[in-house]
Design an enzyme around this catalytic site. Structure first.
Site, PDB file in Angstrom:
ATOM      1  N   LYS A 170       0.866  -1.185   0.000  1.00 23.77           N
ATOM      2  CA  LYS A 170       0.000   0.000   0.000  1.00 23.77           C
ATOM      3  C   LYS A 170       0.897   1.228   0.000  1.00 23.77           C
ATOM      4  O   LYS A 170       1.385   1.677   1.020  1.00 23.77           O
ATOM      5  CB  LYS A 170      -0.924   0.022   1.220  1.00 23.77           C
ATOM      6  CG  LYS A 170      -2.160   0.817   0.890  1.00 23.77           C
ATOM      7  CD  LYS A 170      -2.573   1.952   1.707  1.00 23.77           C
ATOM      8  CE  LYS A 170      -1.988   3.044   2.350  1.00 23.77           C
ATOM      9  NZ  LYS A 170      -1.969   4.309   1.607  1.00 23.77           N
ATOM     10  N   CYS A 279      12.355  10.947   9.066  1.00 19.87           N
ATOM     11  CA  CYS A 279      12.145  10.413  10.423  1.00 19.87           C
ATOM     12  C   CYS A 279      13.426  10.466  11.228  1.00 19.87           C
ATOM     13  O   CYS A 279      13.398  10.614  12.440  1.00 19.87           O
ATOM     14  CB  CYS A 279      11.666   8.973  10.313  1.00 19.87           C
ATOM     15  SG  CYS A 279      12.755   7.964   9.292  1.00 19.87           S
ATOM     16  N   GLU A 380       7.405  16.001  16.569  1.00 21.50           N
ATOM     17  CA  GLU A 380       8.051  15.889  15.263  1.00 21.50           C
ATOM     18  C   GLU A 380       7.433  16.924  14.326  1.00 21.50           C
ATOM     19  O   GLU A 380       6.224  16.917  14.093  1.00 21.50           O
ATOM     20  CB  GLU A 380       7.815  14.475  14.721  1.00 21.50           C
ATOM     21  CG  GLU A 380       8.551  14.213  13.444  1.00 21.50           C
ATOM     22  CD  GLU A 380       8.334  12.791  12.950  1.00 21.50           C
ATOM     23  OE1 GLU A 380       7.168  12.355  12.886  1.00 21.50           O
ATOM     24  OE2 GLU A 380       9.330  12.138  12.606  1.00 21.50           O
TER      25      GLU A 380
HETATM   26  P1  NAD Z   1       1.230   8.644   7.848  1.00 19.49           P
HETATM   27  O1  NAD Z   1       1.354   7.850   9.089  1.00 19.49           O
HETATM   28  O2  NAD Z   1       0.240   9.722   7.777  1.00 19.49           O
HETATM   29  O3  NAD Z   1       0.917   7.683   6.595  1.00 19.49           O
HETATM   30  C1  NAD Z   1       1.750   6.592   6.288  1.00 19.49           C
HETATM   31  C2  NAD Z   1       0.965   5.580   5.474  1.00 19.49           C
HETATM   32  O4  NAD Z   1      -0.036   5.016   6.304  1.00 19.49           O
HETATM   33  C3  NAD Z   1       0.258   6.156   4.253  1.00 19.49           C
HETATM   34  O5  NAD Z   1       0.355   5.232   3.199  1.00 19.49           O
HETATM   35  C4  NAD Z   1      -1.184   6.271   4.742  1.00 19.49           C
HETATM   36  O6  NAD Z   1      -2.115   6.209   3.692  1.00 19.49           O
HETATM   37  C5  NAD Z   1      -1.276   5.052   5.623  1.00 19.49           C
HETATM   38  N1  NAD Z   1      -2.344   5.050   6.614  1.00 19.49           N
HETATM   39  C6  NAD Z   1      -3.014   6.095   7.148  1.00 19.49           C
HETATM   40  N2  NAD Z   1      -3.943   5.664   8.020  1.00 19.49           N
HETATM   41  C7  NAD Z   1      -3.853   4.314   8.037  1.00 19.49           C
HETATM   42  C8  NAD Z   1      -4.543   3.290   8.752  1.00 19.49           C
HETATM   43  N3  NAD Z   1      -5.515   3.553   9.612  1.00 19.49           N
HETATM   44  N4  NAD Z   1      -4.162   2.012   8.545  1.00 19.49           N
HETATM   45  C9  NAD Z   1      -3.170   1.695   7.696  1.00 19.49           C
HETATM   46  N5  NAD Z   1      -2.499   2.620   6.986  1.00 19.49           N
HETATM   47  C10 NAD Z   1      -2.830   3.915   7.160  1.00 19.49           C
HETATM   48  O7  NAD Z   1       2.721   9.161   7.570  1.00 19.49           O
HETATM   49  P2  NAD Z   1       3.207  10.136   6.406  1.00 19.49           P
HETATM   50  O8  NAD Z   1       2.681  11.485   6.707  1.00 19.49           O
HETATM   51  O9  NAD Z   1       2.963   9.514   5.084  1.00 19.49           O
HETATM   52  O10 NAD Z   1       4.795  10.096   6.654  1.00 19.49           O
HETATM   53  C11 NAD Z   1       5.419  10.883   7.586  1.00 19.49           C
HETATM   54  C12 NAD Z   1       5.649  10.130   8.881  1.00 19.49           C
HETATM   55  O11 NAD Z   1       6.370   8.940   8.629  1.00 19.49           O
HETATM   56  C13 NAD Z   1       6.489  10.875   9.890  1.00 19.49           C
HETATM   57  O12 NAD Z   1       5.928  10.780  11.171  1.00 19.49           O
HETATM   58  C14 NAD Z   1       7.827  10.176   9.854  1.00 19.49           C
HETATM   59  O13 NAD Z   1       8.603  10.273  11.005  1.00 19.49           O
HETATM   60  C15 NAD Z   1       7.437   8.795   9.555  1.00 19.49           C
HETATM   61  N6  NAD Z   1       8.551   8.074   8.939  1.00 19.49           N
HETATM   62  C16 NAD Z   1       9.216   7.127   9.667  1.00 19.49           C
HETATM   63  C17 NAD Z   1      10.302   6.466   9.119  1.00 19.49           C
HETATM   64  C18 NAD Z   1      11.039   5.407   9.885  1.00 19.49           C
HETATM   65  O14 NAD Z   1      11.691   4.590   9.253  1.00 19.49           O
HETATM   66  N7  NAD Z   1      10.980   5.363  11.184  1.00 19.49           N
HETATM   67  C19 NAD Z   1      10.714   6.763   7.839  1.00 19.49           C
HETATM   68  C20 NAD Z   1      10.015   7.739   7.110  1.00 19.49           C
HETATM   69  C21 NAD Z   1       8.927   8.373   7.685  1.00 19.49           C
END
Ligand code: NAD
Length: 472
Positions: A170, A279, A380
């Site tokens: 996804k 992140c 963050e």
């Molecule tokens: P997000 O959590 O909003 O979305 C991530 C993904 O989850 C998207 O594909 C979204 O459609 C999906 N999603 C949303 N609700 C969901 C649900 N209920 N069930 C399953 N999937 C769902 O994050 P974002 O805004 O896309 O990315 C930024 C965030 O990601 C930041 O907090 C960042 O720190 C984190 N991040 C972490 C890492 C790591 O490796 N630790 C790396 C990159 C980004």
């Protein structure tokens, strides 16, 4: 049909039109204009993708190490052949500066890394009278964020396939252009149908279907801590195995014995990586109080010279626009919050840079006079906004570094490797980089609310395997 309509998802080895009909606008971060639309998959599409992955599982999980390595090589070569298109997509859709386009090479590199891991991995171990077989866990749901969508797809897919799992991917709905290019490349590798499936849709539709589906055994998620918790709740009914890579508020500790010029260069690089949308960004710069003035002078100079903001296509640009209006507004709200809470702006500030009235551009901003309990030091921000926090002595630095709900990464800058090594061992972080040190195959993941489990290398591979003890 809309000129730039992306209306293809990938199920059972075929590109198909989604059953879902919702359209989602893709905006250019550089101009704010709509640049295309994506037709989103729905629950029906997600169900078909899971069914295809389930059908493909028995044959794929029975493949040998050599067959999996061969498949990973084909995937790597097919992705490598499309790197220029991926670079273009990242610049246009994400606002990633063209001068950082080399980072896109890691999308193919993820397959190479997993080949190396697979070559040396022990799938069978002996413990006393038991033979422990590391068996594929089953169908995996792989869920991506927008800030490095294509890399995370490659990395998670390479790991799942290496383990003998099949996958439902996804992607982020905001990364449909990158996903489309990558999907074409993955398809060209000619893997058996159903081994991987790609359903671009909303988190609360496709994501939720994956979280709850009884035929998904494992979820590997990268994204926000908030959504990670939601996944954990929804996946608990079917007791799925989870790898959650979540947010961070990582410290960059500048020790008093560091070369200050080099340390500030490294701390800014760690803080502003990926337009600050990372992140692992080192967003809290910890400085000994008697070195504060020198460090702030260096920061002011270097942000002015080394971090020009601008069009991601301009090779001089170090910081491109934020990915979306929502993200721009979020970053602005934190800058205002910092000012209201009494922090002092050293460089940057609210609003767009004067010469960039359109698009989602932010001024790279550094705050001083920050205490670790301020909102800008705790939450963050996910943009180029850094905080400088002073410490009295080494113990105080460690205390501040660990005083956070997160624990993804930490950076130490020091002229004394033994001292840095000792301090690293007291930090509650999944990765600690000393003077810029890096190892891609080392485990990656977080302590505390930065996540569960580890990715990359053999630790990542184990996340897709279940040990089965056969006792003789
Ligand atoms: P997000 O959590 O909003 O979305 C991530 C993904 O989850 C998207 O594909 C979204 O459609 C999906 N999603 C949303 N609700 C969901 C649900 N209920 N069930 C399953 N999937 C769902 O994050 P974002 O805004 O896309 O990315 C930024 C965030 O990601 C930041 O907090 C960042 O720190 C984190 N991040 C972490 C890492 C790591 O490796 N630790 C790396 C990159 C980004």
């Amino acid at each position: 049909m809309h000129q730039n309509l992306i209306n293809r998802i990938y199920i059972d080895g075929q590109f198909v039109t989604p059953h879902g009909t919702e359209l989602f606008d893709l905006h250019s971060p550089a101009t704010g204009q709509v640049m295309g639309r994506v037709q989103l998959a729905d629950e029906v599409d997600a169900g078909l993708a899971v069914a295809a992955a389930k059908r493909a599982l028995p044959a794929w999980s029975a493949t040998s190490r050599e067959e999996r390595i061969d498949a990973l090589r084909r995937l790597r070569d097919a992705v490598a052949a499309r790197l220029e298109d991926l670079k273009e997509a990242v610049v246009v859709e994400y606002g990633g500066p063209v001068r950082n386009a080399y980072l896109v090479d890691s999308i193919a590199g993820a397959f190479t890394d997993m080949i190396k891991t697979l070559e040396g991995f022990e799938f069978t171990r002996q413990i006393g009278n038991a033979i422990v077989e590391m068996a594929p866990i089953g169908v995996a749901g792989l869920i991506m964020p927008w800030n490095s969508d294509a890399f995370f797809i490659s990395d998670k897919l390479a790991t799942a396939l290496a383990a003998g799992c099949t996958a439902v991917i996804k992607p982020s709905e905001m990364s449909a252009t990158q996903t489309q290019v990558l999907a074409e490349a993955l398809h060209a590798a000619g893997l058996p149908h159903g081994v991987f499936n790609i359903v671009t849709g909303r988190g609360d539709v496709v994501g939720t279907t994956i979280n709850r589906h009884p035929d998904i055994a494992k979820i590997s998620f990268t994204g926000s801590t908030e959504v990670g918790k939601m996944i954990m709740r929804e996946a608990s009914d079917t007791l799925k195995s989870l790898t959650l890579e979540l947010g961070g508020k990582s410290p960059s500790i500048i020790l008093d014995d560091a070369d200050l010029e080099e340390a500030v260069t490294g701390a800014l690089r760690a803080g502003f990586v990926n337009n600050g949308q990372a992140c692992v960004a080192g967003t809290r710069i910890l400085v000994q109080e008697n070195q504060l003035d020198d460090v702030l002078a260096l920061i002011t100079k270097k942000v002015g010279t080394d971090y020009p903001v601008g069009d991601p296509r301009d090779p001089a640009t170090a910081i491109g626009p934020m990915v979306s209006l929502h993200q721009w507004e979020r970053v602005q709200s934190y800058i205002h919050r910092g000012i209201e809470d009494g922090a002092r702006i050293v460089v940057g500030g609210p609003g767009r840079p004067d010469e960039l009235p359109d698009g989602y551009y932010v001024r790279p901003t550094v705050f001083a006079d920050v205490s670790n309990d301020m909102t800008i030091a705790r939450e963050e921000i996910f943009g180029p906004v850094l905080t400088v926090i002073t410490y009295r002595d080494e113990d105080h630095a460690v205390e501040i570094a660990n005083d956070t709900t997160y624990g993804l990464h930490a950076y130490i800058f020091s002229g004394d490797p033994a001292r840095a090594r000792r301090i690293a061992s007291s930090l509650l972080a999944g990765r600690v980089s000393v003077n810029g040190g890096f190892e891609q195959l080392a485990p990656f993941g977080g302590f505390k609310q930065s996540g569960l489990g580890r990715e990359y290398g053999s630790f990542g591979l184990e996340g897709f395997l279940e040990p089965r003890s056969v006792m003789l």
